[in-house]
Design an enzyme around this catalytic site. Structure first.
Site: not given
Ligand code: SAH
Length: 526
Positions: A45, A67, A183
């Site tokens: 991803d 994505k 998000m």
């Molecule tokens: N499965 C992932 C989340 C996916 S949804 C997890 O467990 O983290 C995608 C959202 O995750 C983004 O829009 C943001 O809000 C958050 N996100 C993922 N990585 C991030 C990062 N390094 N810093 C800040 N927000 C992050």
């Protein structure tokens, strides 16, 4: 530990949903790394750090699934599900690498339902989710005995103004201590409004953290009432997390990640591919983002006659000198190839240019007899001359082309010096355009040089057409040189040296860089 050949239907492969962690490649699990090292197909991803792909075998197939929040989707969710099924049915060991944890707003379950439907074996490996990482790396404890006893992970993807929401904002607003919203950047205005309307104090502290745990991390704080303005002013875009709750107050005490002295600095490391890792690791430890350009590529020479002859007669030499780690490596390679080992050097004294070279020599069970106080060719020459070298035979295995100072000083003092080419430096040209783009966009803070040849090879690679162009590319960038000879080479090209340590080691150079940026920060704070 299970491996991928324990599938229930042997014709099919197996799919592993692996959490990549939040961004810092060090935050993947050991299990995740183990599986990447054995993958045949990796579907990854946008949020999974591409650095993790370096664990994947070279012949594996890498598929970018895209994505980007709200932007371009390389594949639809349906397309990704199909990909996983297809490759597993071909008997492949497939790793589906997903940002954070696969089961936290990751649609992991949907991918698995598809696999189950097709009778394909699977496993899920959890990951550090971005919520806990963002909080930790922004200096916020997600729970705290005195402030909160509960946490909720919420998606902001769903517009709270829509009529039938799956999220009970009314209950969340006052029913949970810390609320972390994934998000939620686009919908932040309506989310904060909802929370206030449903009874959460407008003064509740809020943090927003973008690209958590990476060198690009950017975090801001405000309150439920002010955070939308703060985010807009700081131009914070996805991916980012919103953390609401009293625990955000603790940030001022605990913030550590962004406070590291080189945080946010982008540093070009120009070393040989073989030697870059030490410098990179040390700089990263202080928070820097390193861009590695291998400006020297070490290769064997075509002709080892002089070195082989000298090794055969080594007993006739009073001194054997090593002026680089590479010289040690190539000398011993040759020694072993000739069927000898370190005992063959028993009658000859050995001098090295500095500590790193002495350490390398130690790996062959040999302790240097002499290390000069000044770690340069000149320093070594002076120290040797003090030992009375008149009439002595001295062997110097080294790069095909190198500075002549050391052999000249020794010859002047009456020694008989044999220069034996052991390896050569060739500049690789590979990433010229990328380097020029980076310099032109002004996003590089510092360039490091650890030897004269890194300077000349770097400039060869840069290939500036004129002095004006060279200055245009490099004048905004700070330059660090490891020692006086390297610094002279930089100046010979009309450039300025800004940082130079007193002692010529990688560790001292890193300390000098850290000190320079600390001073700069202190000046700005004044
Ligand atoms: N499965 C992932 C989340 C996916 S949804 C997890 O467990 O983290 C995608 C959202 O995750 C983004 O829009 C943001 O809000 C958050 N996100 C993922 N990585 C991030 C990062 N390094 N810093 C800040 N927000 C992050």
């Amino acid at each position: 530990m299970t491996t991928h050949d324990t599938t229930s239907s042997p014709a099919n492969g197996k799919v592993y949903l692996v959490g990549a962690g939040p961004g810092d490649p060090g935050l993947i699990t050991l299990r995740g790394k183990y599986l990447l090292e054995r993958a045949e197909v990796v579907v990854y991803d946008y949020l999974a750090n591409p650095k993790l792909l370096s664990y994947v075998p070279k012949d594996a197939q890498l598929i970018y699934a895209g994505k980007k929040g709200g932007g371009l989707h390389a594949y639809t969710q349906e397309g990704i599900n199909q990909l996983l099924v297809e490759h597993a049915k071909r008997g492949k060991m497939v790793v589906r690498l997903k940002g954070g944890d696969p089961f936290i707003f990751g649609r992991g379950a949907e991918e698995i339902e598809e696999l189950v439907g097709e009778g394909i074996d699977f496993e899920v490996v959890p990951g550090v989710t971005s919520a806990t990482a963002a909080a930790t790396y922004a200096g916020i404890p997600i729970t705290h005995r005195e402030y909160t006893a509960s946490v909720a992970f919420v998606t902001g993807h769903e517009d709270p103004t829509k009529k039938f929401s799956n999220i009970a904002w009314d209950k969340l607003a006052t029913g949970v201590g810390t609320i972390v919203i994934y998000m939620g950047i686009k919908t932040l205005p309506s989310i904060t409004q909802k929370l206030i309307n449903f009874g959460r104090s407008p003064d509740t502290p809020v943090a927003v953290v973008r690209w958590a745990s990476t060198p690009q991390q950017h975090s801001v704080v405000g309150t439920l009432a002010t955070i939308c303005d703060v985010v807009q002013k700081a131009d914070i875009k996805p991916p980012a997390l919103v953390i609401v709750g009293e625990v955000v107050k603790l940030r001022s005490t605990i913030d550590w990640f962004e406070k590291r002295p080189l945080f946010g600095r982008r540093i070009v490391v120009t070393r040989t591919r073989e030697q870059a890792s030490d410098l990179v690791a040390k700089l990263e430890e202080y928070g820097a983002e390193c861009l590695e350009y291998s400006t020297i590529h070490i290769e064997p020479v075509d002709d080892y006659q002089v070195l082989d002859q000298a090794i055969a007669e080594i007993g006739d030499y009073a001194w054997l000198l090593f002026t680089s780690i590479n010289a040690v490596t190539y000398f011993f390679q040759r020694l072993f190839l000739l069927g000898r080992d370190s005992r063959h050097l028993a009658a000859t004294k050995i001098a090295v240019v500095g500590k790193a070279t002495a350490d390398e020599l130690r790996k062959y069970g040999v302790t240097a007899d002499l290390i000069p106080e000044k770690f340069t060719g000149e320093g070594l020459a002076e120290a040797l001359v003090r030992t009375e070298v008149k009439g002595n035979r001295i062997l110097l295995p080294r790069a095909l082309r190198a500075s002549e100072i050391l052999p000249e000083v020794l010859t002047d003092a009456g020694a008989v010096v044999t220069i034996a080419p052991a390896y050569r430096n060739v500049p690789p040209m590979g990433r010229r355009e990328e380097l020029r783009d980076q310099l032109e966009s002004g996003t590089i803070d510092l360039i490091t040089f650890t030897s004269s040849s890194t300077v000349s090879n770097f400039l060869t690679m840069l290939d500036a057409g004129s002095d004006e162009e060279l200055h245009r590319l490099l004048d905004q960038t700070t330059i660090a040189a490891i020692g006086p000879i390297t610094a002279d080479t930089v100046r010979e090209h009309g450039l300025r040296v800004d940082i130079q340590p007193e002692r010529y080691t990688i560790g001292d150079m890193v300390q000098a860089i850290v000190a320079a940026y600390r001073d700069k920060a202190a000046q700005l704070a004044r």
